[in-house]
Design an enzyme around this catalytic site. Structure first.
Site, PDB file in Angstrom:
ATOM      1  N   GLU A  28      34.614   2.425  28.754  1.00 48.11           N
ATOM      2  CA  GLU A  28      33.183   2.121  28.647  1.00 48.11           C
ATOM      3  C   GLU A  28      32.472   2.603  29.901  1.00 48.11           C
ATOM      4  O   GLU A  28      32.862   2.241  31.016  1.00 48.11           O
ATOM      5  CB  GLU A  28      32.965   0.616  28.451  1.00 48.11           C
ATOM      6  CG  GLU A  28      31.508   0.180  28.411  1.00 48.11           C
ATOM      7  CD  GLU A  28      30.674   0.921  27.355  1.00 48.11           C
ATOM      8  OE1 GLU A  28      30.969   0.781  26.167  1.00 48.11           O
ATOM      9  OE2 GLU A  28      29.730   1.658  27.740  1.00 48.11           O
ATOM     10  N   ARG A  36      29.022   2.237  30.414  1.00 42.17           N
ATOM     11  CA  ARG A  36      27.945   1.312  30.801  1.00 42.17           C
ATOM     12  C   ARG A  36      28.458   0.348  31.870  1.00 42.17           C
ATOM     13  O   ARG A  36      29.664   0.121  31.955  1.00 42.17           O
ATOM     14  CB  ARG A  36      27.608   0.433  29.593  1.00 42.17           C
ATOM     15  CG  ARG A  36      26.298   0.674  28.967  1.00 42.17           C
ATOM     16  CD  ARG A  36      26.148  -0.330  27.842  1.00 42.17           C
ATOM     17  NE  ARG A  36      25.678   0.297  26.638  1.00 42.17           N
ATOM     18  CZ  ARG A  36      24.405   0.589  26.393  1.00 42.17           C
ATOM     19  NH1 ARG A  36      23.484   0.267  27.273  1.00 42.17           N
ATOM     20  NH2 ARG A  36      24.066   1.188  25.289  1.00 42.17           N
ATOM     21  N   GLY A  76       7.921   3.707  11.531  1.00 44.20           N
ATOM     22  CA  GLY A  76       9.089   3.364  10.721  1.00 44.20           C
ATOM     23  C   GLY A  76       9.135   1.882  10.385  1.00 44.20           C
ATOM     24  O   GLY A  76       9.215   1.047  11.267  1.00 44.20           O
ATOM     25  N   GLY A 107      11.493   0.185   9.058  1.00 43.64           N
ATOM     26  CA  GLY A 107      12.883  -0.200   8.829  1.00 43.64           C
ATOM     27  C   GLY A 107      13.189  -1.486   9.584  1.00 43.64           C
ATOM     28  O   GLY A 107      12.277  -2.211  10.004  1.00 43.64           O
ATOM     29  N   ARG A 110      18.778   5.955  13.390  1.00 41.16           N
ATOM     30  CA  ARG A 110      19.703   6.252  14.476  1.00 41.16           C
ATOM     31  C   ARG A 110      20.686   7.334  14.021  1.00 41.16           C
ATOM     32  O   ARG A 110      20.873   7.541  12.833  1.00 41.16           O
ATOM     33  CB  ARG A 110      20.461   4.979  14.895  1.00 41.16           C
ATOM     34  CG  ARG A 110      19.533   3.888  15.429  1.00 41.16           C
ATOM     35  CD  ARG A 110      20.319   2.631  15.806  1.00 41.16           C
ATOM     36  NE  ARG A 110      21.259   2.829  16.879  1.00 41.16           N
ATOM     37  CZ  ARG A 110      20.956   2.807  18.183  1.00 41.16           C
ATOM     38  NH1 ARG A 110      19.711   2.569  18.566  1.00 41.16           N
ATOM     39  NH2 ARG A 110      21.882   3.011  19.103  1.00 41.16           N
ATOM     40  N   HIS A 113      22.881 -32.073  -0.314  1.00 40.05           N
ATOM     41  CA  HIS A 113      21.432 -32.261  -0.383  1.00 40.05           C
ATOM     42  C   HIS A 113      20.996 -33.077   0.827  1.00 40.05           C
ATOM     43  O   HIS A 113      21.637 -34.060   1.164  1.00 40.05           O
ATOM     44  CB  HIS A 113      21.068 -33.040  -1.653  1.00 40.05           C
ATOM     45  CG  HIS A 113      19.606 -33.343  -1.751  1.00 40.05           C
ATOM     46  ND1 HIS A 113      18.673 -32.372  -2.023  1.00 40.05           N
ATOM     47  CD2 HIS A 113      18.929 -34.512  -1.589  1.00 40.05           C
ATOM     48  CE1 HIS A 113      17.466 -32.933  -2.041  1.00 40.05           C
ATOM     49  NE2 HIS A 113      17.597 -34.223  -1.778  1.00 40.05           N
TER      50      HIS A 113
HETATM   51  P1  NAI Z   1      15.804   2.572   9.327  1.00 37.74           P
HETATM   52  O1  NAI Z   1      16.557   3.706   8.753  1.00 37.74           O
HETATM   53  O2  NAI Z   1      16.128   1.190   8.928  1.00 37.74           O
HETATM   54  O3  NAI Z   1      14.229   2.791   9.089  1.00 37.74           O
HETATM   55  C1  NAI Z   1      13.562   3.949   9.508  1.00 37.74           C
HETATM   56  C2  NAI Z   1      12.224   4.054   8.809  1.00 37.74           C
HETATM   57  O4  NAI Z   1      11.468   5.089   9.399  1.00 37.74           O
HETATM   58  C3  NAI Z   1      12.354   4.394   7.333  1.00 37.74           C
HETATM   59  O5  NAI Z   1      11.635   3.455   6.586  1.00 37.74           O
HETATM   60  C4  NAI Z   1      11.786   5.798   7.245  1.00 37.74           C
HETATM   61  O6  NAI Z   1      11.191   6.070   6.008  1.00 37.74           O
HETATM   62  C5  NAI Z   1      10.762   5.808   8.386  1.00 37.74           C
HETATM   63  N1  NAI Z   1      10.399   7.143   8.882  1.00 37.74           N
HETATM   64  C6  NAI Z   1      11.231   8.186   9.133  1.00 37.74           C
HETATM   65  N2  NAI Z   1      10.528   9.260   9.571  1.00 37.74           N
HETATM   66  C7  NAI Z   1       9.220   8.896   9.603  1.00 37.74           C
HETATM   67  C8  NAI Z   1       7.998   9.582   9.975  1.00 37.74           C
HETATM   68  N3  NAI Z   1       7.972  10.850  10.397  1.00 37.74           N
HETATM   69  N4  NAI Z   1       6.831   8.897   9.869  1.00 37.74           N
HETATM   70  C9  NAI Z   1       6.832   7.628   9.436  1.00 37.74           C
HETATM   71  N5  NAI Z   1       7.944   6.937   9.094  1.00 37.74           N
HETATM   72  C10 NAI Z   1       9.133   7.554   9.170  1.00 37.74           C
HETATM   73  O7  NAI Z   1      15.970   2.768  10.912  1.00 37.74           O
HETATM   74  P2  NAI Z   1      15.772   1.782  12.149  1.00 37.74           P
HETATM   75  O8  NAI Z   1      14.883   0.641  11.809  1.00 37.74           O
HETATM   76  O9  NAI Z   1      15.430   2.670  13.288  1.00 37.74           O
HETATM   77  O10 NAI Z   1      17.224   1.196  12.356  1.00 37.74           O
HETATM   78  C11 NAI Z   1      18.316   2.065  12.708  1.00 37.74           C
HETATM   79  C12 NAI Z   1      19.631   1.487  12.278  1.00 37.74           C
HETATM   80  O11 NAI Z   1      19.926   0.327  13.008  1.00 37.74           O
HETATM   81  C13 NAI Z   1      19.641   1.116  10.815  1.00 37.74           C
HETATM   82  O12 NAI Z   1      20.792   1.666  10.225  1.00 37.74           O
HETATM   83  C14 NAI Z   1      19.719  -0.378  10.813  1.00 37.74           C
HETATM   84  O13 NAI Z   1      20.499  -0.855   9.744  1.00 37.74           O
HETATM   85  C15 NAI Z   1      20.347  -0.702  12.157  1.00 37.74           C
HETATM   86  N6  NAI Z   1      19.847  -1.989  12.637  1.00 37.74           N
HETATM   87  C16 NAI Z   1      20.223  -3.116  11.997  1.00 37.74           C
HETATM   88  C17 NAI Z   1      19.719  -4.335  12.372  1.00 37.74           C
HETATM   89  C18 NAI Z   1      20.126  -5.545  11.617  1.00 37.74           C
HETATM   90  O14 NAI Z   1      21.125  -5.493  10.902  1.00 37.74           O
HETATM   91  N7  NAI Z   1      19.399  -6.646  11.708  1.00 37.74           N
HETATM   92  C19 NAI Z   1      18.763  -4.465  13.475  1.00 37.74           C
HETATM   93  C20 NAI Z   1      18.410  -3.214  14.038  1.00 37.74           C
HETATM   94  C21 NAI Z   1      18.946  -2.041  13.632  1.00 37.74           C
END
Ligand code: NAI
Length: 462
Positions: free
Chosen positions: A33, A35, A176, A178, A269, A441
Site C-alpha cells: 500500500e 498511501r 452526474g 449517480g 469511476r 413489532h
Molecule cells: P455512477 O455511474 O453511479 O453515476 C454517474 C452519472 O453521471 C450517471 O448517471 C451518468 O449518466 C452521468 N453522466 C455521465 N456523463 C455525464 C455528462 N457528460 N453530463 C452529465 N451527466 C453525466 O457514478 P458515480 O456516482 O461517480 O459513482 C462511481 C462508482 O462508485 C459507482 O460504481 C458507484 O456504485 C460507486 N459508489 C458506490 C457507493 C455506494 O454503494 N453507496 C457510494 C459511492 C460510490
C-alpha cells in the site's frame, strides 16, 4: 527481499480482506500500500468519510425539521465545519488503524510504497523486489472525469476533494446523478448549499428500479436539490473562485451555462492499474480498462489474480470483499465462490435506497412472468413515529414458483433491511417464506414482511 505465498497489491476492502483471509488460511502474506494509511479509497476518501458527513448533516436536518414537532425546543445547532471535518477525520483514523491492527494480529507484512509486477512471481516496491507464488491485484478505481473538465480538487472536485472542502459552498453544481453525486449533494444541501444536479440521462441513478428512481427524485427535490435532466456537460471553465459549467440539453441541442462555487464531478469511476506493468506482462484487459479474469479471479498470467473495482462488475466495496475472500480460498485450494446474483446496492441518502437482484424493467425485458408485492412505510407504525413514512418496499417474485427475484427499498434503514431479503434469496426462498417469518413489532422490518405478504393474499396494513 522476502518470499511470500501471496502478495496483495492494494489495501482497500478487496485487498485487505483478501490478505486477512489468506493469512487465516495459513498462507504467508504481504500487502502493498502506497498511501500513508491502510484501507484504500473506501476508508480514506470514500464510503467511510462520506457516511460520517451524511450522519452529521442528517442530525442537523433532524434538529431543524423534526425536533420542535417532538417538543424538543431551542435553537437548531449551527455548523462548525472545521469540527465536522475533524470528526470525519477521526472516524477515518479509527478505521484505518483498525486495519493496521488486524494486519499485525494476522502477521501480514505491510509493504509500504507503490507496487509493480516486473515479472511473473515478483512484486517490486521501491527498490525492493519480493517473491510471491501468487499475486492478487486489488488496486481499485479512480474518478473518471469528462473531456473538457479539469479537476483541480479545489473548485472542480471529485468525491475526494468534496470530502475536504475548506468551506461549505454557497452554490454547488453536481455533474452526474449517480450514487456519489446524490450522497454528497445531499450532504451539502443539508448544510445549506444550493445544489443543482446536471444529469445526462432522463432518470437519476441509472440501472435502478424505475419506480424507485421516480420516488427517490421526488424526495430529493423536496429536500431542495434541483435537477437539470437530459443535459450533457460539455466543459467547465474555472475562474478565480468560481466555475462555469456549460451543458447541452439533449432534447433540442440548446446550449446553456450555470455558475457554481464548487463543481463536483461524479460521472463514474475507472479501474486504477497505472504503473503495475500489466501491459508488459501481457495481462489481458478489456476495452474499458478492466483486468480480465476467469470465474476464479485468475488473469491469463499464471499466479496473478485480480479482484474488486479493477475487474468487471459493480464497483462496490462489499463485492470486492467477497471476491477477496473467494480468491484467497481458491489460492489455498478451497472452493471460493461469489453469488453475483445477490449483491445488494445501497445509497446512503435520507431516506436510504437499497436493492438486490432484478429490477422490474429487467424482468420485463427478459419476458419473465413475475408478481409485485409492495408496501408503503406510511403503513408502518415505527416509521410514522420516526417521521420516516416516505418510501416503500417492493418485492418481485416469480409468478409460478413465488421465488424471490429481486427487492427494492426506499425508506428508513433500507440499507440494513435489504439483507434479510439477500439471505432469503441466497437460500432460494419464496416470498411466502419471508411472509411466514415472524417479524418483531414495531420495527421497520415489518414493511419487508408486509411486501412479502402482498406477493400472496395481501398485506395486513395496506
Ligand atoms: P455512477 O455511474 O453511479 O453515476 C454517474 C452519472 O453521471 C450517471 O448517471 C451518468 O449518466 C452521468 N453522466 C455521465 N456523463 C455525464 C455528462 N457528460 N453530463 C452529465 N451527466 C453525466 O457514478 P458515480 O456516482 O461517480 O459513482 C462511481 C462508482 O462508485 C459507482 O460504481 C458507484 O456504485 C460507486 N459508489 C458506490 C457507493 C455506494 O454503494 N453507496 C457510494 C459511492 C460510490
Amino acid at each position: 527481499m522476502a518470499n511470500y505465498d501471496v502478495i496483495v497489491i492494494g489495501s482497500g476492502p478487496g485487498g485487505y480482506v483478501a490478505a486477512i483471509r489468506c493469512a487465516q488460511l495459513g498462507l504467508k502474506t504481504a500487502c502493498v500500500e502506497g498511501r500513508a494509511t491502510l484501507g484504500g479509497t473506501c476508508l480514506n476518501v470514500g464510503c467511510i468519510p462520506s457516511k460520517a458527513l451524511l450522519h452529521a448533516s442528517h442530525q442537523l436536518h433532524e434538529a431543524e425539521h423534526n425536533f420542535a414537532k417532538m417538543g424538543l425546543k431551542g435553537a437548531s445547532p449551527s455548523v462548525d465545519w472545521k469540527q465536522m471535518l475533524a470528526y470525519k477525520d477521526d472516524v477515518i483514523g479509527q478505521n484505518t488503524k483498525g486495519i493496521e491492527f488486524l494486519f499485525k494480529k494476522n502477521k501480514i507484512d505491510w509493504l509500504k510504497g507503490w507496487g509493480s509486477i516486473p515479472e511473473k512471481g515478483k512484486v517490486q516496491v521501491g527498490d525492493e523486489v519480493h517473491e510471491a507464488r501468487n499475486i492478487i491485484i486489488a488496486t481499485g478505481s479512480q474518478s473518471a472525469s469528462l473531456p473538457g473538465v479539469d479537476v483541480d480538487e479545489k473548485i472542480v472536485v471529485t468525491s475526494t476533494g468534496a470530502l475536504d472542502l475548506p468551506k461549505i459552498p454557497k452554490k454547488m453544481v453536481v455533474i452526474g446523478a449517480g450514487v456519489i453525486g446524490l450522497e454528497l449533494g445531499s450532504v451539502y444541501a443539508r448544510l445549506g448549499s444550493e445544489i443543482t444536479v446536471v444529469e445526462y440521462l432522463d432518470q437519476i441513478t441509472p440501472g435502478m428500479d424505475g419506480e424507485v428512481q421516480k420516488q427517490f427524485q421526488r424526495l430529493l427535490k423536496k429536500q431542495g436539490l434541483d435537477f437539470i435532466m437530459g443535459a450533457a456537460v460539455q466543459s467547465v471553465e474555472t475562474l478565480k473562485t468560481k466555475a462555469k459549467v456549460a451543458y447541452k440539453l439533449r432534447k433540442d441541442d440548446s446550449d446553456h451555462t450555470i455558475d457554481a462555487d464548487v463543481v463536483l464531478v461524479a460521472t463514474g469511476r475507472k479501474p486504477f492499474t497505472d504503473g503495475l506493468g500489466l501491459e508488459a506482462l501481457g495481462v489481458k484487459m478489456s476495452a474499458r480498462g478492466q483486468i480480465e479474469t476467469d470465474d476464479h479471479w485468475r488473469t491469463n498470467v499464471e499466479g496473478i489474480y485480480a479482484i474488486g473495482d479493477a475487474i468487471a462488475g459493480p464497483m462496490l466495496a462489499h463485492k470486492a470483499e467477497d471476491e477477496g475472500m473467494a480468491a484467497a480460498e481458491v489460492i489455498a485450494g478451497k472452493h471460493g465462490h461469489v453469488n453475483y446474483g445477490v449483491i445488494p446496492g445501497v445509497i446512503y441518502t435520507h431516506p436510504e435506497v437499497a436493492s438486490v437482484g432484478q429490477t422490474e424493467e429487467q424482468l420485463k425485458e427478459a419476458g419473465r412472468a413475475y408478481k409485485v408485492g409492495k408496501f408503503s412505510f406510511m403503513g408502518n407504525g415505527r416509521a410514522k413515529a420516526n417521521f420516516a413514512g416516505d418510501g416503500f418496499v417492493k418485492i418481485l417474485a416469480d409468478k409460478e414458483t413465488d421465488r424471490i427475484l429481486g427487492a427494492h427499498i426506499i425508506g428508513p434503514m433500507a440499507g440494513d433491511l435489504i439483507h434479510e431479503i439477500c439471505v432469503a434469496m441466497e437460500f432460494g426462498a419464496s416470498a411466502e417464506d419471508l411472509a411466514l417469518t415472524c417479524h418483531a413489532h414495531p420495527t421497520y422490518s415489518e414493511a419487508v414482511r408486509e411486501a412479502a405478504l402482498a406477493c400472496g393474499d395481501g398485506a395486513i396494513h395496506a
